[in-house]
Structure formats: C-alpha cells, structure tokens
Scaffold this motif. Structure first.
Motif, PDB file in Angstrom:
ATOM      1  N   PRO A  10      14.604  26.692  20.842  1.00 45.92           N
ATOM      2  CA  PRO A  10      15.086  27.108  19.518  1.00 45.92           C
ATOM      3  C   PRO A  10      13.935  27.033  18.509  1.00 45.92           C
ATOM      4  N   GLU A  11      13.839  28.051  17.685  1.00 43.66           N
ATOM      5  CA  GLU A  11      12.718  28.154  16.750  1.00 43.66           C
ATOM      6  C   GLU A  11      12.892  27.240  15.542  1.00 43.66           C
ATOM      7  N   THR A  12      11.873  26.438  15.271  1.00 42.68           N
ATOM      8  CA  THR A  12      11.828  25.629  14.062  1.00 42.68           C
ATOM      9  C   THR A  12      11.471  26.569  12.910  1.00 42.68           C
ATOM     10  N   ARG A  23       3.231  26.445  11.216  1.00 36.94           N
ATOM     11  CA  ARG A  23       3.129  27.403  12.320  1.00 36.94           C
ATOM     12  C   ARG A  23       1.832  28.204  12.205  1.00 36.94           C
ATOM     13  N   ASP A  24       1.503  28.679  11.023  1.00 38.85           N
ATOM     14  CA  ASP A  24       0.273  29.454  10.817  1.00 38.85           C
ATOM     15  C   ASP A  24      -0.968  28.626  11.151  1.00 38.85           C
ATOM     16  N   PHE A  25      -0.992  27.388  10.669  1.00 35.95           N
ATOM     17  CA  PHE A  25      -2.149  26.515  10.926  1.00 35.95           C
ATOM     18  C   PHE A  25      -2.312  26.227  12.421  1.00 35.95           C
ATOM     19  N   ILE A  26      -1.207  25.882  13.084  1.00 41.83           N
ATOM     20  CA  ILE A  26      -1.287  25.559  14.510  1.00 41.83           C
ATOM     21  C   ILE A  26      -1.679  26.800  15.308  1.00 41.83           C
ATOM     22  N   ASN A  27      -1.122  27.946  14.949  1.00 43.13           N
ATOM     23  CA  ASN A  27      -1.453  29.181  15.644  1.00 43.13           C
ATOM     24  C   ASN A  27      -2.933  29.527  15.476  1.00 43.13           C
ATOM     25  N   ASP A  28      -3.467  29.309  14.287  1.00 41.60           N
ATOM     26  CA  ASP A  28      -4.879  29.574  14.019  1.00 41.60           C
ATOM     27  C   ASP A  28      -5.776  28.645  14.842  1.00 41.60           C
ATOM     28  N   PHE A  75       5.308  25.718  21.767  1.00 41.89           N
ATOM     29  CA  PHE A  75       6.415  26.050  22.654  1.00 41.89           C
ATOM     30  C   PHE A  75       7.638  25.191  22.341  1.00 41.89           C
ATOM     31  N   LYS A  76       7.410  23.900  22.114  1.00 36.29           N
ATOM     32  CA  LYS A  76       8.510  22.977  21.801  1.00 36.29           C
ATOM     33  C   LYS A  76       9.236  23.391  20.524  1.00 36.29           C
ATOM     34  N   LYS A  77       8.475  23.883  19.545  1.00 39.24           N
ATOM     35  CA  LYS A  77       9.069  24.289  18.269  1.00 39.24           C
ATOM     36  C   LYS A  77       9.622  25.718  18.294  1.00 39.24           C
ATOM     37  N   GLY A  78       9.505  26.388  19.459  1.00 41.86           N
ATOM     38  CA  GLY A  78      10.051  27.740  19.586  1.00 41.86           C
ATOM     39  C   GLY A  78       9.155  28.802  18.983  1.00 41.86           C
TER      40      GLY A  78
END
Length: 107
Positions: A10-12, A23-28, A75-78
């Motif tokens: 499930p998406e946080t 999400r943006d920071f982690i993705n970067d 992945f855990k945060k969706g």
C-alpha cells in the motif's frame, strides 16, 4: 486477455506540492546509488593496481548495500512496484536463456 498484476505494498501518501517530499528525496538518492554502483563497476574493470581494486570493490559493496536498503524502504512504502510475470513470459524467458548454455566454451 492477459491481465498484469502489480506487486506492490500500500502506498504511503505524500503531499503533492512543489517542494520535494520524502519520496522524491529517497528516489533521487536511489537513482544516484544505482549510477554510482555502475560507475564503481567500470572503475574496478579498469583498475590495474590490486589495492586500488580492493578499495573500490569495498566502496562499491557499501554503495550497493545502501542502494538495496533504499529500494527496500521505497518498496515497503509502496513507492516501488513490479508487474507480475505470467507463466507464459516465464516459460519464454527460460527457453531463451537456457538455449544460451550451448554457447558456453565449457560444459
């Protein structure tokens, strides 16, 4: 009809604002870690000095572990998902790659 299923938690939810979200920071950072891991791999291929190779290899392993941890968080945060492969896709890939074993120079 071939229905694809998503493999996802499930998406946080994050705020949709112009400011960067978690999400943006982690993705970067994840994209940077992937790039760095690939770059370290190239550096190891070119390293002629044994100790330099070992140092780059250690740094590469640390970077790859960080990349994996970031992937696990996303992945855990969706925030990272996959399309599930059908049995037909799995069978096709298996047939394609199992044929490659005849091309190996050893048995």
């Amino acid at each position: 009809m071939n229905q694809q299923t998503k493999i996802q938690n499930p998406e946080t939810q994050v705020p949709k604002t112009p400011q960067m979200s978690d999400r943006d920071f982690i993705n970067d950072v994840l994209a940077t870690e992937k790039y760095m891991t690939a770059s370290y791999s190239y550096a190891m291929n070119e390293a002629s000095h044994e100790q330099l190779y070992k140092d780059i290899n250690a740094i590469c392993n640390e970077t790859q572990n960080c990349q994996r941890e970031l992937f696990n968080v996303m992945f855990k945060k969706g925030w990272y998902s996959f399309d599930a492969a059908s049995q037909q896709q799995l069978d096709q890939s298996y047939q394609q790659f199992s044929g490659y074993s005849n091309q190996f120079p050893y048995s």
